[in-house]
Enzyme design. Sequence first.
Site, PDB file in Angstrom:
ATOM      1  N   TRP A 355       1.586  -1.329  -0.024  1.00 14.75           N
ATOM      2  CA  TRP A 355       0.021  -0.162   0.158  1.00 14.75           C
ATOM      3  C   TRP A 355       0.938   1.113   0.143  1.00 14.75           C
ATOM      4  O   TRP A 355       0.397   2.414  -0.403  1.00 14.75           O
ATOM      5  CB  TRP A 355      -0.939  -0.155   0.587  1.00 14.75           C
ATOM      6  CG  TRP A 355      -0.252   0.171   2.636  1.00 14.75           C
ATOM      7  CD1 TRP A 355       0.602  -0.648   3.523  1.00 14.75           C
ATOM      8  CD2 TRP A 355      -0.390   1.203   3.087  1.00 14.75           C
ATOM      9  NE1 TRP A 355       1.388   0.088   4.424  1.00 14.75           N
ATOM     10  CE2 TRP A 355       0.393   0.885   4.142  1.00 14.75           C
ATOM     11  CE3 TRP A 355      -1.367   2.619   3.339  1.00 14.75           C
ATOM     12  CZ2 TRP A 355       0.250   1.984   5.387  1.00 14.75           C
ATOM     13  CZ3 TRP A 355      -1.660   3.184   3.485  1.00 14.75           C
ATOM     14  CH2 TRP A 355      -0.342   2.865   5.642  1.00 14.75           C
ATOM     15  N   ASP A 356       2.067   1.444   0.294  1.00 13.96           N
ATOM     16  CA  ASP A 356       3.041   2.181   0.117  1.00 13.96           C
ATOM     17  C   ASP A 356       2.727   3.392  -1.138  1.00 13.96           C
ATOM     18  O   ASP A 356       3.182   3.835  -0.627  1.00 13.96           O
ATOM     19  CB  ASP A 356       4.531   1.643   0.026  1.00 13.96           C
ATOM     20  CG  ASP A 356       4.660   0.738   1.706  1.00 13.96           C
ATOM     21  OD1 ASP A 356       3.866   0.325   1.728  1.00 13.96           O
ATOM     22  OD2 ASP A 356       5.594   0.443   1.930  1.00 13.96           O
ATOM     23  N   GLU A 486       0.933  -2.181  12.638  1.00 10.72           N
ATOM     24  CA  GLU A 486       1.200  -3.382  12.829  1.00 10.72           C
ATOM     25  C   GLU A 486       1.341  -3.691  13.972  1.00 10.72           C
ATOM     26  O   GLU A 486       1.677  -4.962  14.379  1.00 10.72           O
ATOM     27  CB  GLU A 486       2.266  -3.422  11.718  1.00 10.72           C
ATOM     28  CG  GLU A 486       1.679  -3.545  10.385  1.00 10.72           C
ATOM     29  CD  GLU A 486       2.389  -3.362   9.756  1.00 10.72           C
ATOM     30  OE1 GLU A 486       4.089  -4.021   9.926  1.00 10.72           O
ATOM     31  OE2 GLU A 486       1.711  -4.575   7.912  1.00 10.72           O
ATOM     32  N   LYS A 591       3.779   1.603  16.290  1.00 10.27           N
ATOM     33  CA  LYS A 591       4.576   1.614  15.432  1.00 10.27           C
ATOM     34  C   LYS A 591       4.741   2.471  14.384  1.00 10.27           C
ATOM     35  O   LYS A 591       5.705   2.787  13.336  1.00 10.27           O
ATOM     36  CB  LYS A 591       4.216   0.218  14.707  1.00 10.27           C
ATOM     37  CG  LYS A 591       5.637  -0.282  13.559  1.00 10.27           C
ATOM     38  CD  LYS A 591       5.203  -1.672  12.366  1.00 10.27           C
ATOM     39  CE  LYS A 591       6.335  -2.157  11.994  1.00 10.27           C
ATOM     40  NZ  LYS A 591       5.394  -2.849  10.897  1.00 10.27           N
ATOM     41  N   GLN A 592       3.767   3.111  13.602  1.00  9.11           N
ATOM     42  CA  GLN A 592       3.767   4.222  12.682  1.00  9.11           C
ATOM     43  C   GLN A 592       2.046   4.558  13.040  1.00  9.11           C
ATOM     44  O   GLN A 592       1.242   4.463  13.097  1.00  9.11           O
ATOM     45  CB  GLN A 592       4.030   2.779  10.849  1.00  9.11           C
ATOM     46  CG  GLN A 592       2.696   2.712  10.496  1.00  9.11           C
ATOM     47  CD  GLN A 592       3.517   2.270   9.576  1.00  9.11           C
ATOM     48  OE1 GLN A 592       3.520   1.411   9.536  1.00  9.11           O
ATOM     49  NE2 GLN A 592       3.256   2.987   8.541  1.00  9.11           N
TER      50      GLN A 592
END
Lengths: 760, 760
Positions: A355-356, A486, A591-592
Amino acid sequence: MKDYLVKHPWKIIEDSFHKEYNRITESLCSLGNGMIGQRGNFEEYYSGETLQGNYIAGIYYPDKTRVGWWKNGYPEYFAKVLNSADWTNIDIYFGTTRLDLNEATILDFHRELDMRSGILSRKVSFQIGDVKATIQSERFCHYGNKDTALLKYKLTIDEYEGPINIQSCVDFNVRNQDSNYDENFWDYHCQHVDDDWGHVFCKTKKTEFKVCAGIKNSFTINKSVEAEYSKVEKERKVGHQIDLQVSSGDTIQLIKHAAITSEYHHGDVRLTDQCKQLLEVSDALGYEKAKQLHIEAWHIKWEEGDIKIEGDVAAQQGIRFNIFHLHQTYTGEDSRLNIGPKGFTGEKYGGSTYWDTEAYCLPFYLSTSKPEVARNLLVYRHNHLQKAIANAEKLGFDNGAALYPMVTMNGEECHNEWEITFEEIHRNGAIAYAIYDYINHTGDEAYLEEYGIDVLVGIARFWSQRVSWSEQKKKYVLLGVTGPNEYENNVNNNWYTNYIARWCLQYTIQVYHRLDSDTRVKVDVQKEELEKWRHISQHMYFPFDEERQIYLQQDGFLDKEIEPVSLLAKDIQPLNQHWSWDRILRSCYIKQADVLQGFYFFEDEFSEDELRRHFDFYEPLTVHESSLSPCLHAILASSLGKEDKAYELYLRTSRLDLDDYNNDTEDGLHITSMAGTWMTVTKGFGGMRVRNGKMSFKPTCPKQWNSCAFKIAFKDQNLEVNMNNTHFEITHSGRQDIEVEVNSVKKKIEANSTQIWDIA
Amino acid sequence: MKDYLVKHPWKIIEDSFHKEYNRITESLCSLGNGMIGQRGNFEEYYSGETLQGNYIAGIYYPDKTRVGWWKNGYPEYFAKVLNSADWTNIDIYFGTTRLDLNEATILDFHRELDMRSGILSRKVSFQIGDVKATIQSERFCHYGNKDTALLKYKLTIDEYEGPINIQSCVDFNVRNQDSNYDENFWDYHCQHVDDDWGHVFCKTKKTEFKVCAGIKNSFTINKSVEAEYSKVEKERKVGHQIDLQVSSGDTIQLIKHAAITSEYHHGDVRLTDQCKQLLEVSDALGYEKAKQLHIEAWHIKWEEGDIKIEGDVAAQQGIRFNIFHLHQTYTGEDSRLNIGPKGFTGEKYGGSTYWDTEAYCLPFYLSTSKPEVARNLLVYRHNHLQKAIANAEKLGFDNGAALYPMVTMNGEECHNEWEITFEEIHRNGAIAYAIYDYINHTGDEAYLEEYGIDVLVGIARFWSQRVSWSEQKKKYVLLGVTGPNEYENNVNNNWYTNYIARWCLQYTIQVYHRLDSDTRVKVDVQKEELEKWRHISQHMYFPFDEERQIYLQQDGFLDKEIEPVSLLAKDIQPLNQHWSWDRILRSCYIKQADVLQGFYFFEDEFSEDELRRHFDFYEPLTVHESSLSPCLHAILASSLGKEDKAYELYLRTSRLDLDDYNNDTEDGLHITSMAGTWMTVTKGFGGMRVRNGKMSFKPTCPKQWNSCAFKIAFKDQNLEVNMNNTHFEITHSGRQDIEVEVNSVKKKIEANSTQIWDIA
């Protein structure tokens, strides 16, 4: 963190040999031209730490899945990025002693990647036994003639008298280190070598990708001595060698042309003939001329999309490093290709598309390349629509619902962790958002009609089946998902996923009606379906904390013990290398960007106060252990005026690989987050936005910089932005006047003129 | 569901060959004696579907873990149940034609496992080419001399004239089908064969378990013809053969003695000598005498613990099948051993110990065996305490917190699915509960002092570190767990886990003070620790729905779309073979008792109304796709007077493998759930309970049965229960008077007398 490279605005320089970091430097010094690429391996045999890597875009191997415990729905294979023929291969023998820089004493060493020219060079002086000698090498994957690559290699004898043997081959004895069953992925087909050239032809198992790798060698010796030239023919390896007696001061130079042809890229032609022809053309052109053309191609790229930062070499080097590798990885001509997570710099992760691409890479190509490049990235997903529908069917969905794969090479899912493969479904949202983003930038409505609507409808159908009705909440809920963060798995009502799911339904309805009103809709959607989508989008549940007035990352988030990352001991970070998985999962650490990813995409739907509240709650809990995290937070920090935070995160994203923040650069680079770095400068510090077809800026140039300049392609116009702490200047080199807003001050810029805003 | 076997009260009979179900029949016909065991494989070569299996208790292989994606904390290996030497091995050649029943025409076939005697026999007449012949075989793993096994094998020539060759060997060329790297787990050590006997000696890789497998063959021919006897010596395979000319009517009989010695079971002696000695003893005894002793040993077992059901052959066969395999798997003499999930019937799952032992198996051994057997099961966990502490440390716990492994062979964790390995922590609860259960039955307080308290304190420390404080709820919560219902993963506040965690803390505090008051505590617990445990147990959070007045399986359970299993299409069941994993997870369907597991353990803490409410809510959502599920629900249904439900679930649990409910009997039997079947009769239909050292019953004999009788060992007394729909009778054969309550009516039963209750 590592700090062994020289900081330089255009170059990556290793000025003494760091054996222990050799795999890292190999990754950093990777070369590529969108079609072929390779890691910065030494040409000679090297017994030390190295990851040999040569890659061809689009060529993969479906490695049979190996998991501890099979779950229904897992794909049967994982598409591995394939290690392919090594065309640089050189072997040197001084008498019977084989040159191995791992065994030699290094007297002098300099390895340098010139990003401006796309050339990797090296000079190394060494002693091995009684021999002292110096190697100078220079090579590149041609940026114009993408199926060829060239090497100039010179050996100078500093102290030695005796026999020498130099072999220069193409070697197809390659394996993937990342292989589930330790198999050789290539079947031998044929090989040939004559005085002029040599090739090895292999094809992949199962996928039957045919690849012919050929080389042409020309040796020159500094004096006219008797030298024996001969062919080398081994298993899957051919080339040429010379044997001669040398003495101190002698030099032997090799010019090596390589050509890689494949059915995938060259069609159903005789690949060996094609390969030979390419080599002949390259040879006729000559090394220096080929190099000149290559450099010119790179200069054009830089001309179009360089970012100049004055007064901060580390920042300058970082951004160019990111831009350079993006252009090496993907050039946008072929809609079958995409932006692999490691590009041509490693084999880990596999697949070429995450998906990046939509969430992070598209904006870069939208603003730095011709519109076709971004369009091709979208068409890529349209090409895979039937496979996304089949993927959803495998998981029990129907009626044309599409679930795009988490990781793919050819449209089929090839990832196998249930909590990600089946549950990280927000990827479908980013794919729809990219369509919106593209239309918003380009105004290319025709795309919607021809391709976009099909993808949007497939995705809307997926969401409408994936939600469930909670009698308890009297709302639609999304159970059992994994959000962008995640470090949470299988949660209920991930706010970001719920939000983008609703947005997808709303946007699809809106696009559908827009096209329908002009009878431009080809896809058949029932009225009841539209009604269902509307009902869901009106009754979607969003977890919210009244007390703090913040949306919760997911149901129950506030049951966690909330403590900022700043209180965590440094020696347990990165968490993913120190804590067991369950501890990470039940901790509050992120995480992000997750909720903030939604605030980034949909910023106009929230006030600055809301953004600040959410940033101040979530960012302190974020460990940024995804490469995609720092860039996005830098953009948001910038828009909130948090200058120090923004600058800190900019350095982290732009120098992620250069400084090996995450201890994993040795496996390859983080290509997709590099586009995020670019966004940090343009959307973050530049505050660039496109709204209603208009471009605007809200600049906040870091105080560490004297100035920053970047170029933007926007609707066939080219803008050059130059900003510092007091002024913001746009030079417009297009053909039409354009209106631009800077800090809410609108100005018209006439074609080929400059406007300046005072922003002190 | 399969229905190809004859229903018989004492036997498993396959009266015609069902090739397609051969692996299933092999599983069902497995033999074992607690030390060695084997699947019901044919002795001869068979090219059709078969899973060759010979096993030795306690002997395993640490197979290097193979997972798709590594998570911190995963163990490095998985202890695989090892396939060992095949001592039954026979090969028959008619001329050059090798006998293979898969290729032959089967003229007549009868395979029979006599559970009363523990003997597997077979009679098969076949035609292969021009040859017609009949095999009669009979074998057993000696239940008295546990390291020996015997085979009587007779071949009758029905129509054939010509040469015949029969080889009888021990064959150590075995592999596990369940292997991560397709390795051979055994290293060859030595072998030898002479006229008298032969052996092969191997040892396992890594673990170096030494095993010597020996045989002794005696052939008898019906007439005195010239026959050539000779040795067979091949790689890892030795034995004897005869060659002779036969004609119709001839018979050749083989008596084969086998002995398996291992360092694990026989200590540091010369295993080959020991093996030879065992064979000599067995041979001297003779086949028929050995068989007689074997049968007597089994008769004693049945005498102690048979269950007789009159009027329902399927039910009778089912319960005996379960009891038989339990006694084959574990005999309780050796506290290093445990009850493997497949016993000696297959190699799948690996490890020998799951929470099944404590939660399901202990009650069976508590009531049917001497107290030492149950005690040994507890001591087993005490032996592993240091490894449980190390396991917890690996996951970040400290101060002696113990997390027992999900699956183990030697105390180390060997399972690797994060959502289970790290999160299915309720297993710690069952291990503590088993201590309570044992003390409650036996009154053996000394056990607590010597062993129990250490285990309890380790477990209490684990829970006290594993909970976290929710500021939101002002309660302690347990985040990121998987409950007994594995169709939910990584949930928050699984009610059962929270409940048993609290109970563990309470029970440990209580035991600690009991021992402390007599200064019998050896383990050092700080006052602050005890305070913390108390605080947690007083402030534990339990998800509850006010409207329905039910405890929720976990946070958010009511967000699911709740629909009973009865509305699910039959063709998508079992769900785990039809639905993708994410669909299962977000559905409301329950694999096995979860909230109800807690109601079962702690029934006295809830009213019958509460139980009914929870049963009526959860059971209809339960698909019983765990073998452990039907038995427990049958017990609860029985106590609620839901007779039909209880009977339906009884058949499902008792005939789970016989009828292959879950389509997986071919991999081996579900040994641990067999103890659950036994509980269904005694605790379910018998309503047997032990409270405050007293035994009571609440009988509900199924109306399908004329009567049901079972035996119970309780505090050195032996009770024989006989019940039907009108009467409940207890015969007491112990030495002390005992008071028993039936349907709340207490009666004293004098030693060696009978009491009858009218329960019409």
